[in-house]
Enzyme design. Structure first.
Site, PDB file in Angstrom:
ATOM      1  N   ASN A   1     -14.218   6.078   4.594  1.00  0.00           N
ATOM      2  CA  ASN A   1     -13.694   5.050   5.505  1.00  0.00           C
ATOM      3  C   ASN A   1     -13.297   5.044   6.610  1.00  0.00           C
ATOM      4  O   ASN A   1     -13.736   5.194   8.166  1.00  0.00           O
ATOM      5  CB  ASN A   1     -14.256   3.667   5.150  1.00  0.00           C
TER       6      ASN A   1
ATOM      7  N   ASN B   1      -9.214   2.036   7.135  1.00  0.00           N
ATOM      8  CA  ASN B   1     -11.074   1.737   7.511  1.00  0.00           C
ATOM      9  C   ASN B   1     -11.411   1.955   8.969  1.00  0.00           C
ATOM     10  O   ASN B   1     -12.416   2.577   9.799  1.00  0.00           O
ATOM     11  CB  ASN B   1     -11.293   1.137   7.308  1.00  0.00           C
TER      12      ASN B   1
ATOM     13  N   TYR C   1       0.624  -1.056  -0.163  1.00  0.00           N
ATOM     14  CA  TYR C   1       0.246  -0.054   0.079  1.00  0.00           C
ATOM     15  C   TYR C   1       1.003   1.184  -0.198  1.00  0.00           C
ATOM     16  O   TYR C   1       0.394   2.258   0.180  1.00  0.00           O
ATOM     17  CB  TYR C   1      -0.451   0.067   1.226  1.00  0.00           C
TER      18      TYR C   1
ATOM     19  N   HIS D   1      -4.790   5.860  -1.852  1.00  0.00           N
ATOM     20  CA  HIS D   1      -4.560   6.385  -0.525  1.00  0.00           C
ATOM     21  C   HIS D   1      -4.267   6.151   0.621  1.00  0.00           C
ATOM     22  O   HIS D   1      -4.619   6.637   1.720  1.00  0.00           O
ATOM     23  CB  HIS D   1      -5.415   4.413  -0.079  1.00  0.00           C
TER      24      HIS D   1
ATOM     25  N   PHE E   1      -5.425  -0.535   9.094  1.00  0.00           N
ATOM     26  CA  PHE E   1      -6.262  -0.186   8.436  1.00  0.00           C
ATOM     27  C   PHE E   1      -6.309   1.139   8.070  1.00  0.00           C
ATOM     28  O   PHE E   1      -6.669   1.287   9.148  1.00  0.00           O
ATOM     29  CB  PHE E   1      -7.098  -1.541   7.572  1.00  0.00           C
TER      30      PHE E   1
ATOM     31  N   ASP F   1      -6.684  11.230   2.130  1.00  0.00           N
ATOM     32  CA  ASP F   1      -7.054  11.286   0.520  1.00  0.00           C
ATOM     33  C   ASP F   1      -8.478  12.148   0.189  1.00  0.00           C
ATOM     34  O   ASP F   1      -9.638  11.324   0.888  1.00  0.00           O
ATOM     35  CB  ASP F   1      -6.647  10.392  -0.162  1.00  0.00           C
TER      36      ASP F   1
END
Length: 196
Positions: free
Chosen positions: A117, A71, A18, A23, A69, A96
């Site tokens: 989220n 979220n 990632y 993101h 994560f 973002d």
């Protein structure tokens, strides 16, 4: 007297896959802030996050990257607020935003999640009363949910990466203005400098 942020938190996903995705622009901004201050975030087990304190124009400011994560960012920010006895309105979140063109940034206070989220999770654990710098990543021309997920979890083009890097530099200048002149002059600067 104006309440200035005591914490700057970037949102992103942990893990090499990632690292430089759209993101993760919040994480990338925090990495650049740390690098410019010649420091490295250290794991803080009590709040399950990477954390380091820097000085910006004689203000002590914690910079933070929640583990895990994006979220699930809310519980870490809640832990940080409880542990350091900081109110959520003293937190500035860098994240973002699909609905803003690539590289344009907006500084704002409060409001909903806008479908993000990570923000939704922060709001559910605390409230919506925190500062945000929204970093535009643009919205793809295609639109179903799976394609949007693929878009945010992929890396920007080389051209977009350069634009986002320039935006990060402007965010760092904005932080300097926040801690010297206040939020409104910082907002004016950021919105003017990143306007298309």
């Amino acid at each position: 007297m104006e309440t200035l942020p005591k914490v700057i938190c970037g949102l992103g996903n942990n893990g090499d896959q990632y690292h430089k995705t759209r993101h993760n622009v919040g994480f990338l901004a925090i990495d650049k802030i740390a690098s410019d201050n010649n420091c490295v975030l250290k794991q803080h087990n009590k709040i399950d996050s990477g954390l380091v304190e820097i000085s910006v124009n004689n203000h002590d400011v914690k910079i933070l990257k929640p583990n895990g994560f994006i979220n699930l960012s809310g519980s870490k920010i809640r832990k940080l607020c409880d542990y350091f006895k900081i109110n959520i309105n003293q937190v500035l979140v860098l994240h973002d935003d699909l609905d803003i063109i690539v590289g344009k940034c907006k500084l704002s206070f409060g409001g909903g999640s806008g479908g993000h989220n990570g923000l939704k999770d922060i709001i559910s654990h605390s409230s919506e009363n925190f500062w945000r710098i929204k970093i535009g990543i643009g919205r793809p021309s295609f639109g179903d949910k799976d394609q949007i997920i693929s878009y945010v979890l992929n890396r920007p083009t080389l051209e977009e990466s350069q634009v986002l890097e320039n935006a990060t530099d402007l965010i760092i200048k904005t932080l300097s203005i926040i801690y010297s002149k206040g939020m409104e002059p910082a907002k004016t600067f950021l919105h003017t400098e990143t306007s298309a």
